[in-house]
Design a protein around this motif. Structure first.
Motif, PDB file in Angstrom:
ATOM      1  N   THR A  59       0.811  -1.215   0.000  1.00  0.00           N
ATOM      2  CA  THR A  59       0.000   0.000   0.000  1.00  0.00           C
ATOM      3  C   THR A  59       0.847   1.269   0.000  1.00  0.00           C
ATOM      4  N   THR A  60       2.179   1.116  -0.014  1.00  0.00           N
ATOM      5  CA  THR A  60       3.078   2.266  -0.079  1.00  0.00           C
ATOM      6  C   THR A  60       3.340   2.619  -1.536  1.00  0.00           C
ATOM      7  N   GLN A  61       3.229   3.885  -1.881  1.00  0.00           N
ATOM      8  CA  GLN A  61       3.471   4.304  -3.256  1.00  0.00           C
ATOM      9  C   GLN A  61       4.968   4.275  -3.581  1.00  0.00           C
ATOM     10  N   THR A  62       5.282   4.208  -4.862  1.00  0.00           N
ATOM     11  CA  THR A  62       6.658   4.216  -5.340  1.00  0.00           C
ATOM     12  C   THR A  62       6.904   5.528  -6.072  1.00  0.00           C
ATOM     13  N   ALA A  63       7.883   6.278  -5.611  1.00  0.00           N
ATOM     14  CA  ALA A  63       8.153   7.612  -6.165  1.00  0.00           C
ATOM     15  C   ALA A  63       9.025   7.523  -7.411  1.00  0.00           C
ATOM     16  N   ASN A  64       8.709   8.326  -8.398  1.00  0.00           N
ATOM     17  CA  ASN A  64       9.525   8.422  -9.603  1.00  0.00           C
ATOM     18  C   ASN A  64      10.614   9.472  -9.402  1.00  0.00           C
ATOM     19  N   VAL A  65      11.870   9.047  -9.523  1.00  0.00           N
ATOM     20  CA  VAL A  65      13.011   9.948  -9.378  1.00  0.00           C
ATOM     21  C   VAL A  65      13.945   9.730 -10.561  1.00  0.00           C
ATOM     22  N   THR A  66      14.931  10.587 -10.681  1.00  0.00           N
ATOM     23  CA  THR A  66      15.862  10.515 -11.801  1.00  0.00           C
ATOM     24  C   THR A  66      17.278  10.305 -11.295  1.00  0.00           C
ATOM     25  N   ALA A  67      18.025   9.442 -11.952  1.00  0.00           N
ATOM     26  CA  ALA A  67      19.441   9.275 -11.606  1.00  0.00           C
ATOM     27  C   ALA A  67      20.142  10.623 -11.709  1.00  0.00           C
ATOM     28  N   GLY A  68      20.977  10.936 -10.729  1.00  0.00           N
ATOM     29  CA  GLY A  68      21.654  12.215 -10.689  1.00  0.00           C
ATOM     30  C   GLY A  68      20.913  13.276  -9.896  1.00  0.00           C
ATOM     31  N   SER A  69      19.702  12.963  -9.440  1.00  0.00           N
ATOM     32  CA  SER A  69      18.925  13.927  -8.657  1.00  0.00           C
ATOM     33  C   SER A  69      19.178  13.747  -7.164  1.00  0.00           C
ATOM     34  N   VAL A  70      18.726  14.714  -6.381  1.00  0.00           N
ATOM     35  CA  VAL A  70      18.892  14.688  -4.925  1.00  0.00           C
ATOM     36  C   VAL A  70      17.682  14.013  -4.290  1.00  0.00           C
ATOM     37  N   VAL A  71      17.951  13.010  -3.468  1.00  0.00           N
ATOM     38  CA  VAL A  71      16.897  12.313  -2.728  1.00  0.00           C
ATOM     39  C   VAL A  71      17.368  12.118  -1.288  1.00  0.00           C
ATOM     40  N   GLY A  72      16.483  11.614  -0.471  1.00  0.00           N
ATOM     41  CA  GLY A  72      16.847  11.330   0.913  1.00  0.00           C
ATOM     42  C   GLY A  72      15.632  10.962   1.719  1.00  0.00           C
ATOM     43  N   LEU A  73      15.803  10.922   3.034  1.00  0.00           N
ATOM     44  CA  LEU A  73      14.698  10.642   3.933  1.00  0.00           C
ATOM     45  C   LEU A  73      14.693  11.663   5.059  1.00  0.00           C
ATOM     46  N   ALA A  74      13.483  11.970   5.538  1.00  0.00           N
ATOM     47  CA  ALA A  74      13.309  12.921   6.624  1.00  0.00           C
ATOM     48  C   ALA A  74      12.659  12.226   7.817  1.00  0.00           C
ATOM     49  N   LEU A  75      12.880  12.803   8.995  1.00  0.00           N
ATOM     50  CA  LEU A  75      12.366  12.241  10.239  1.00  0.00           C
ATOM     51  C   LEU A  75      11.184  13.056  10.753  1.00  0.00           C
ATOM     52  N   ASP A  76      10.456  12.452  11.696  1.00  0.00           N
ATOM     53  CA  ASP A  76       9.335  13.161  12.297  1.00  0.00           C
ATOM     54  C   ASP A  76       9.781  14.149  13.371  1.00  0.00           C
ATOM     55  N   GLN A  77      11.030  14.039  13.823  1.00  0.00           N
ATOM     56  CA  GLN A  77      11.634  14.991  14.742  1.00  0.00           C
ATOM     57  C   GLN A  77      13.146  14.846  14.642  1.00  0.00           C
ATOM     58  N   ALA A  78      13.864  15.776  15.219  1.00  0.00           N
ATOM     59  CA  ALA A  78      15.317  15.748  15.109  1.00  0.00           C
ATOM     60  C   ALA A  78      15.913  14.548  15.847  1.00  0.00           C
ATOM     61  N   ILE A  79      16.967  13.991  15.269  1.00  0.00           N
ATOM     62  CA  ILE A  79      17.732  12.942  15.943  1.00  0.00           C
ATOM     63  C   ILE A  79      18.375  13.534  17.189  1.00  0.00           C
ATOM     64  N   TYR A  80      18.247  12.845  18.319  1.00  0.00           N
ATOM     65  CA  TYR A  80      18.841  13.380  19.540  1.00  0.00           C
ATOM     66  C   TYR A  80      19.765  12.403  20.256  1.00  0.00           C
ATOM     67  N   HIS A  81      19.952  11.201  19.728  1.00  0.00           N
ATOM     68  CA  HIS A  81      20.939  10.276  20.279  1.00  0.00           C
ATOM     69  C   HIS A  81      22.214  10.338  19.441  1.00  0.00           C
ATOM     70  N   GLN A  82      23.375  10.336  20.102  1.00  0.00           N
ATOM     71  CA  GLN A  82      24.640  10.346  19.382  1.00  0.00           C
ATOM     72  C   GLN A  82      24.748   9.101  18.511  1.00  0.00           C
ATOM     73  N   GLY A  83      25.222   9.303  17.289  1.00  0.00           N
ATOM     74  CA  GLY A  83      25.372   8.178  16.402  1.00  0.00           C
ATOM     75  C   GLY A  83      25.694   8.619  14.990  1.00  0.00           C
ATOM     76  N   VAL A  84      25.683   7.666  14.079  1.00  0.00           N
ATOM     77  CA  VAL A  84      26.051   7.924  12.687  1.00  0.00           C
ATOM     78  C   VAL A  84      24.925   7.482  11.768  1.00  0.00           C
ATOM     79  N   VAL A  85      25.033   7.853  10.500  1.00  0.00           N
ATOM     80  CA  VAL A  85      23.970   7.558   9.532  1.00  0.00           C
ATOM     81  C   VAL A  85      24.556   6.822   8.334  1.00  0.00           C
ATOM     82  N   ASN A  86      23.851   5.800   7.883  1.00  0.00           N
ATOM     83  CA  ASN A  86      24.170   5.094   6.642  1.00  0.00           C
ATOM     84  C   ASN A  86      22.924   5.060   5.765  1.00  0.00           C
ATOM     85  N   ILE A  87      23.107   5.236   4.466  1.00  0.00           N
ATOM     86  CA  ILE A  87      22.013   5.105   3.503  1.00  0.00           C
ATOM     87  C   ILE A  87      22.364   3.968   2.545  1.00  0.00           C
ATOM     88  N   TYR A  88      21.471   2.978   2.466  1.00  0.00           N
ATOM     89  CA  TYR A  88      21.660   1.832   1.589  1.00  0.00           C
ATOM     90  C   TYR A  88      20.555   1.810   0.532  1.00  0.00           C
TER      91      TYR A  88
END
Length: 231
Positions: free
Chosen positions: A69-98
């Motif tokens: 039931t989740t839609q699939t977004a159309n994007v273009t290679a070479g464009s800017v994408v990412g993910l956003a959170l519902d609030q700011a991250i507040y625990h120390q740590g690192v981020v990986n995108i796969y």
């Protein structure tokens, strides 16, 4: 008492229920899309996964039930994408995108097998054991540029923040995870890699996962997972 020891003890006193931030929205360029429009909604209301051997490490607990039931977004290679959170991250740590290329439709892909490759990371900055800077200060979204050589097709786009505030013992690291579904157009003929499986990419004993970040302050930090594929 040393400041680092005070910070460490304070982290232990923070109740687990307070850890509620979640990746909820796809970012396309400068636009943050509606929550769970393109991101699979999970049922993990406390948000993190701590078992690196669990299938929940892919897209979080209960997310597979929302894939269709989740839609699939159309994007273009070479464009800017990412993910956003519902609030700011507040625990120390690192981020990986796969990312993982689906054999067909992203909404029908569970992400199993050696199919995942890393496309972006944000690591900690250390200063000879005297201080350490974490990428969590008011961080509400992470974006990057899709490689122009990324082959066209449908993908899972997975954001992972590894919270390390109680990672001094095995199983203490907290993985805040969500997966978006995207369809990449105008791609190239690159070969993403190295390819890893999730779970399987981590043992939990990596120096960037099993780590005391307070006392002593780490002199260096080693980002867990494979190298970033940039095309």
């Amino acid at each position: 008492m040393k400041l680092s020891t005070i910070l460490y003890l304070s982290a232990l006193l923070i109740p687990a229920v307070s850890a509620h931030y979640r990746w909820t929205s796809l970012v396309e360029g400068s636009t943050v899309t509606t929550a769970y429009e393109f991101v699979r909604q999970n049922t993990n209301y406390n948000s993190p996964v701590t078992d690196v051997t669990s299938d929940d490490l892919r897209c979080n607990t209960g997310s597979w039930a929302s894939a269709a039931t989740t839609q699939t977004a159309n994007v273009t290679a070479g464009s800017v994408v990412g993910l956003a959170l519902d609030q700011a991250i507040y625990h120390q740590g690192v981020v990986n995108i796969y990312m993982a290329k689906a054999p067909g439709s992203a909404s029908e892909f569970d992400g199993s097998g050696d199919v995942w490759f890393k496309v972006h990371e944000i690591s900690a900055i250390t200063d000879g054991g005297q201080s350490i800077t974490w990428p969590d200060d008011n961080l509400t979204q992470v974006t990057f540029t899709l490689p122009s050589s990324l082959p066209s097709g449908q993908y899972l786009l997975r954001a992972e923040q590894i919270a390390l505030h109680v990672a001094q013992s095995f199983g203490g690291a907290q993985f805040y995870i969500s997966c978006a579904q995207i369809n990449v157009a105008n791609g190239g003929n690159g070969t993403p890699g190295p390819l890893v499986s999730i779970p399987g990419v981590y043992t939990g004993n990596e120096p960037g996962i099993l780590i005391n970040i307070y006392d002593p302050i780490p002199a260096t930090y080693t980002q867990p997972g494979p190298a970033v594929w940039s095309g």
